[in-house]
Write an enzyme that holds these catalytic residues in place. Sequence first.
Site, short mmCIF file in Angstrom:
data_model
loop_
_atom_site.label_atom_id
_atom_site.label_comp_id
_atom_site.label_asym_id
_atom_site.label_seq_id
_atom_site.Cartn_x
_atom_site.Cartn_y
_atom_site.Cartn_z
N HIS A 157 0.92 -1.31 0.14
CA HIS A 157 0.03 0.07 0.16
C HIS A 157 0.75 1.27 0.04
CE1 HIS A 157 -3.68 2.14 1.16
NE2 HIS A 157 -2.99 3.07 1.21
N ASP A 266 -9.55 -5.04 -4.56
CA ASP A 266 -9.69 -4.28 -3.33
C ASP A 266 -10.78 -4.32 -2.61
OD1 ASP A 266 -8.63 -2.92 -1.01
OD2 ASP A 266 -8.08 -1.02 -1.80
O1 DOR Z 1 -10.12 2.45 1.20
C1 DOR Z 1 -9.35 1.61 1.67
N1 DOR Z 1 -10.01 0.48 2.45
N2 DOR Z 1 -8.13 1.52 1.59
C2 DOR Z 1 -7.41 0.61 2.53
O2 DOR Z 1 -6.07 0.48 2.32
C3 DOR Z 1 -7.98 -0.35 3.34
C4 DOR Z 1 -9.47 -0.60 3.02
C5 DOR Z 1 -10.13 -1.07 4.14
O3 DOR Z 1 -9.66 -2.02 4.54
O4 DOR Z 1 -11.23 -0.48 4.40
ZN ZN Z 2 -6.78 -3.00 0.33
#
Ligand code: DOR
Ligand code: ZN
Length: 412
Positions: A157, A266
């Site tokens: 990240h 993601d």
């Molecule tokens: O937007 C995000 N949500 N970016 C991240 O790096 C973590 C993720 C989360 O776990 O909710």
């Molecule tokens: Zn992530």
Amino acid sequence: MNLEGKIYYHGEIVEGAIEIEDGKIRRVKKSLPFAFRVRGIILPGALDIHVHFREPGFTHKEDFYTGSMSAAFGGVTFVMDMPNNSPKILTAQDFVEKLRLVAPKANVDFSLYFMLSPLSPGLEEINGAFKYYMGETTAVEGYVVEEYPKNSFISVHAELNECIRKESRDLRDHDKSRPESCEAMAVRTLLGKGKFHIAHVSGVDTVDMCKIGGFTCEVTPHHLFLHRDMPLGTWGKVNPPLRAKWMSEKLWEELLQGRIDIVASDHAPHTMEEKEDEFNIAPAGIPEVETYVPIFLYLVKQGKISMARAVEVLMERPGELLRVPKGKIEAGYDADLIVVDFKEVRKIRSRDLHYKCGWTPYENFYGVFPHRVYLRGEEIIEDYEFVGERLGKFVKISPAKQEEEEKEHMQD
Ligand code: DOR
Ligand code: ZN
């Protein structure tokens, strides 16, 4: 068991049959006796190497059962789950405890990341997959680590705390609060330090930096299909942030041209209640795992991306990066297969999806969903219905061992 029909095989759609034995593809032939004929096209199942199924600690948002079921409905037969849980997955004990908890709930095959920390070296013996949070985000503070486990897959990240502003009031401001330059700068600090995989690239300068470093990289569906000027409010709040429309178009070009290696979702669900909070307080993250492969297949139908490139970025390359025998229809590979009928286009509706959080930013987008899904030869979805529960297995990631095996093969 044998399956026959149209098969995506070695870059082409051919009429043929797949022989499956002990969960593996034994061979692909023109025809086979006693084969079950399917309608549509047989493709490999997709590998999503970036999901947050929220166990342990945040199971009000998602759990391994609902997350992996959503994956199956979306044509994803293997996932890699992130370690920003509570507790964080930092030690062997954390890992084993998480595995014990999630394994009985898995509806697709899976692996788990450790969170990279100064405690990490040595843990690659347990599983050679780490997530490196350089900057803060949901449930992590982020810090720079200087020593890395050997021969492991390290997903990064790439945002640095020194260029992140923690407050933001809308999507445009959120973009400014964590600019693309911050991401590119984070990747720059890794040059010459090893081999990394850069997660969710959101700017083209980051892609350039990855190329300079010899790193692989992934792009998310939201950085391709959504942008900061859409009326999404908190539902579009994510880290790294949604960018301008022109940037999402450039990232799409980079993906088509092969400068971005893969797509990973993601999938980061939060409840509607959490997302309904004011912008600055609402958590960042978007649910994705059930919709991105269907959207890609719809874009194949529309001629926006070739079938070959779609299969590469969703299935083949992720399997190669992790060196797991998945993502291809080829002898010796796991018989993880999806069957799609391109005539059956569906409008995406949150009420039809299987997330615990109950929402999607892709409402009214079109998708081609698999009507059948096989996991190591076992049918888990039939006629768009879930029929095979909890058949998912843990897959150990061991790039080092595989490299040695490759060397041995070369000497043969
Ligand atoms: O937007 C995000 N949500 N970016 C991240 O790096 C973590 C993720 C989360 O776990 O909710
Ligand atoms: Zn992530």
